[in-house]
Motif scaffolding. Structure first.
Motif, PDB file in Angstrom:
ATOM      1  N   GLU A   1      -0.857 -11.331   5.199  1.00  0.00           N
ATOM      2  CA  GLU A   1      -0.561 -10.134   5.978  1.00  0.00           C
ATOM      3  C   GLU A   1      -1.514  -9.022   5.561  1.00  0.00           C
ATOM      4  N   THR A   2      -1.955  -8.239   6.529  1.00  0.00           N
ATOM      5  CA  THR A   2      -2.795  -7.092   6.210  1.00  0.00           C
ATOM      6  C   THR A   2      -1.964  -6.027   5.506  1.00  0.00           C
ATOM      7  N   ALA A   3      -2.663  -5.128   4.824  1.00  0.00           N
ATOM      8  CA  ALA A   3      -1.960  -4.071   4.088  1.00  0.00           C
ATOM      9  C   ALA A   3      -1.133  -3.200   5.020  1.00  0.00           C
ATOM     10  N   ASN A   4      -1.660  -2.936   6.218  1.00  0.00           N
ATOM     11  CA  ASN A   4      -0.911  -2.099   7.153  1.00  0.00           C
ATOM     12  C   ASN A   4       0.334  -2.803   7.670  1.00  0.00           C
ATOM     13  N   ALA A   5       0.297  -4.135   7.716  1.00  0.00           N
ATOM     14  CA  ALA A   5       1.479  -4.885   8.124  1.00  0.00           C
ATOM     15  C   ALA A   5       2.572  -4.819   7.059  1.00  0.00           C
ATOM     16  N   VAL A   6       2.153  -4.680   5.800  1.00  0.00           N
ATOM     17  CA  VAL A   6       3.109  -4.649   4.687  1.00  0.00           C
ATOM     18  C   VAL A   6       3.591  -3.231   4.401  1.00  0.00           C
ATOM     19  N   TRP A   7       2.650  -2.275   4.313  1.00  0.00           N
ATOM     20  CA  TRP A   7       3.005  -0.923   3.883  1.00  0.00           C
ATOM     21  C   TRP A   7       2.954   0.127   5.003  1.00  0.00           C
ATOM     22  N   GLY A   8       2.403  -0.241   6.147  1.00  0.00           N
ATOM     23  CA  GLY A   8       2.317   0.711   7.242  1.00  0.00           C
ATOM     24  C   GLY A   8       0.933   1.317   7.385  1.00  0.00           C
ATOM     25  N   ASN A   9       0.659   1.848   8.570  1.00  0.00           N
ATOM     26  CA  ASN A   9      -0.667   2.384   8.873  1.00  0.00           C
ATOM     27  C   ASN A   9      -1.035   3.594   8.026  1.00  0.00           C
ATOM     28  N   GLU A  10      -0.081   4.493   7.838  1.00  0.00           N
ATOM     29  CA  GLU A  10      -0.392   5.734   7.131  1.00  0.00           C
ATOM     30  C   GLU A  10      -0.865   5.464   5.711  1.00  0.00           C
ATOM     31  N   ALA A  11      -0.133   4.615   5.008  1.00  0.00           N
ATOM     32  CA  ALA A  11      -0.503   4.306   3.623  1.00  0.00           C
ATOM     33  C   ALA A  11      -1.850   3.596   3.556  1.00  0.00           C
ATOM     34  N   SER A  12      -2.107   2.693   4.494  1.00  0.00           N
ATOM     35  CA  SER A  12      -3.369   1.951   4.484  1.00  0.00           C
ATOM     36  C   SER A  12      -4.564   2.877   4.689  1.00  0.00           C
ATOM     37  N   VAL A  13      -4.454   3.795   5.640  1.00  0.00           N
ATOM     38  CA  VAL A  13      -5.552   4.729   5.890  1.00  0.00           C
ATOM     39  C   VAL A  13      -5.810   5.600   4.668  1.00  0.00           C
ATOM     40  N   LEU A  14      -4.756   6.094   4.057  1.00  0.00           N
ATOM     41  CA  LEU A  14      -4.917   7.002   2.924  1.00  0.00           C
ATOM     42  C   LEU A  14      -5.461   6.285   1.692  1.00  0.00           C
ATOM     43  N   VAL A  15      -5.054   5.050   1.466  1.00  0.00           N
ATOM     44  CA  VAL A  15      -5.616   4.296   0.345  1.00  0.00           C
ATOM     45  C   VAL A  15      -7.072   3.940   0.631  1.00  0.00           C
ATOM     46  N   GLY A  16      -7.404   3.686   1.888  1.00  0.00           N
ATOM     47  CA  GLY A  16      -8.814   3.507   2.250  1.00  0.00           C
ATOM     48  C   GLY A  16      -9.623   4.739   1.899  1.00  0.00           C
ATOM     49  N   ASP A  17      -9.062   5.917   2.175  1.00  0.00           N
ATOM     50  CA  ASP A  17      -9.733   7.169   1.812  1.00  0.00           C
ATOM     51  C   ASP A  17      -9.911   7.277   0.298  1.00  0.00           C
ATOM     52  N   PHE A  18      -8.888   6.852  -0.443  1.00  0.00           N
ATOM     53  CA  PHE A  18      -8.983   6.873  -1.910  1.00  0.00           C
ATOM     54  C   PHE A  18     -10.138   5.995  -2.389  1.00  0.00           C
ATOM     55  N   LEU A  19     -10.275   4.806  -1.805  1.00  0.00           N
ATOM     56  CA  LEU A  19     -11.341   3.898  -2.223  1.00  0.00           C
ATOM     57  C   LEU A  19     -12.716   4.479  -1.902  1.00  0.00           C
ATOM     58  N   TYR A  20     -12.838   5.131  -0.736  1.00  0.00           N
ATOM     59  CA  TYR A  20     -14.098   5.796  -0.407  1.00  0.00           C
ATOM     60  C   TYR A  20     -14.416   6.877  -1.448  1.00  0.00           C
TER      61      TYR A  20
END
Length: 322
Positions: free
Chosen positions: A97-116
Motif C-alpha cells: 500500500e502507498t503511504a497515502n493509502a495508509v496515513w492519508g494524503n495530507e500526511a504524505s504530502v507533508l512528509v514529502g516536504d520534510f524529505l525535500y
C-alpha cells in the motif's frame, strides 16, 4: 555485468548509504519517522543512489562525500514518490500500500516536504556550490515535469514529443543529476562531468520507457502495481500513444474517449489494441536506443570495473521485468 555483481561491487558504499538514510530520517515527530521509514524501506531498486556511487568511483573518488550525495538523491526521489502517489490517487506501489493509502494524503504530502527540506540541509552540509546548483536545478525541472504531466492527463492529443518532454524532466533529470554529481565531487573536468550527465539522462529515459511498457505488458505480481495504472489515471504514455497512431479511425476515437474519461472499464479493449499494434515493441526499441546512447557516453571515462558496472546498469534498465 549483472545487477547482483554490480551491487556486490559497491556493497560497502550501499551499506553506508542505508545507514546515512536511517540517521537523516530521524525526527522528533513520530509520524515523520514512520512514513519516511515505510517508503524508504519499501523494497525499491535504489538505482539512483547506485548511479551516484558508481559515477564517483568510476572517476577515481576515494573519500566519502558520495555517500551523502547518494542519500540526498534517494530522499529527493522518495519525496517525489510521496507527492506523485497523492496526485495520482495511487494505492499500490511495489506490492505494498502507498503511504497515502495508509496515513492519508495530507500526511504524505507533508512528509514529502520534510524529505525535500532535509535533502537541502544535507546539501548545505556537503558545502559545495556546484552540488547545490545541480540539485536545485534538478528539483525545479522535476516540478516542471510533474506539472507538464498534469496538463497531459485526459488529453488524447498528447504527442510523443509531449510525452518525452515529461519523461526527460520528471524522471531522467534526477538520473542525470546523480551521475553528474559523481564527477563534481571527484573534481574531474567538464567533459567527463558532461559524459556522466549524458549517461544519466539517457539511462533515465530508457528506465521510464520500460516502466511504461511494463504497465501494459506484465503481470501485476511482477511489476508491483496495478495493470493499467496509467490508463486509470488518464495518462497517455507511449504504448497508448503509439497504439492510437496505428489504430483505425473507429478504434482511435474509442481510445481517445477512454483517455478522456480515465478508469479501467475498457482495459480489455485497450490491452487488445496495444497487443495488435507495435506499441510495446516500439517503446522497447526506443528504450534500447536510449540505453545504447547512455553506454556510448561512458566511452569518455577510463575503463574500470565501475564504468563497466554503469554499462551493466544500462543493460539492466531495458532487460528488467519489474
Amino acid at each position: 555485468m549483472d545487477i547482483t555483481t554490480i551491487r556486490d561491487l559497491i556493497s560497502d558504499d550501499m551499506d553506508a548509504v542505508d545507514k546515512m538514510i536511517i540517521r537523516q530520517l530521524k525526527s522528533d515527530v513520530v509520524l515523520i519517522n514512520q512514513i519516511g521509514a515505510y517508503i524508504v524501506h519499501s523494497g525499491g531498486k535504489r538505482l539512483r543512489p547506485m548511479i551516484v556511487l558508481l559515477a564517483a568511483r568510476a572517476c577515481g573518488y576515494t573519500a566519502n562525500r558520495h555517500i551523502d550525495l547518494a542519500a540526498i538523491i534517494e530522499f529527493i526521489h522518495t519525496a517525489t514518490l510521496l507527492h506523485d502517489d497523492v496526485v495520482d490517487g495511487s494505492d499500490l506501489r511495489r506490492n505494498r500500500e502507498t503511504a497515502n493509502a495508509v496515513w492519508g494524503n495530507e500526511a504524505s504530502v507533508l512528509v514529502g516536504d520534510f524529505l525535500y527540506s532535509r535533502s537541502f540541509e544535507m546539501m548545505v552540509d556537503v558545502g559545495r556550490m556546484p552540488v547545490m546548483d545541480v540539485l536545485s536545478h534538478a528539483t525545479n525541472r522535476i516540478a516542471e515535469g510533474e506539472v507538464l504531466q498534469l496538463l497531459n492527463v485526459h488529453n488524447p492529443d498528447t504527442s510523443e514529443a509531449d510525452y518525452m518532454e515529461v519523461v526527460k524532466r520528471k524522471t531522467a533529470t534526477l538520473f542525470e543529476a546523480g551521475a553528474r554529481l559523481g564527477g563534481i565531487i571527484t573534481g574531474v573536468d567538464e567533459d567527463q562531468q558532461q559524459a556522466l550527465a549524458d549517461y544519466g539522462l539517457h539511462l533515465g529515459i530508457a528506465f521510464q520507457l520500460v516502466d511504461d511498457a511494463l504497465d501494459y505488458n506484465a503481470k501485476n505480481s511482477e511489476i508491483g502495481k496495478n495493470i493499467g495504472d496509467d490508463l486509470a489515471e488518464g495518462k497517455p504514455t507511449l504504448p497508448l500513444i503509439q497504439a492510437m497512431k496505428s489504430a483505425n479511425q473507429e478504434q482511435r476515437q474509442r481510445l481517445a474517449k477512454i483517455v478522456e474519461q480515465g478508469g479501467l472499464e475498457e482495459i480489455d479493449f485497450v490491452m487488445q489494441a496495444i497487443a495488435e499494434s507495435d506499441a510495446i515493441a516500439y517503446t522497447q526499441q526506443l528504450a534500447q536506443q536510449e540505453a545504447e546512447q547512455a553506454k556510448h557516453a561512458l566511452e569518455r571515462l577510463p575503463d574500470t570495473p565501475y564504468r563497466q558496472a554503469l554499462t551493466g546498469l544500462a543493460d539492466f534498465s531495458v532487460a528488467r521485468t519489474n
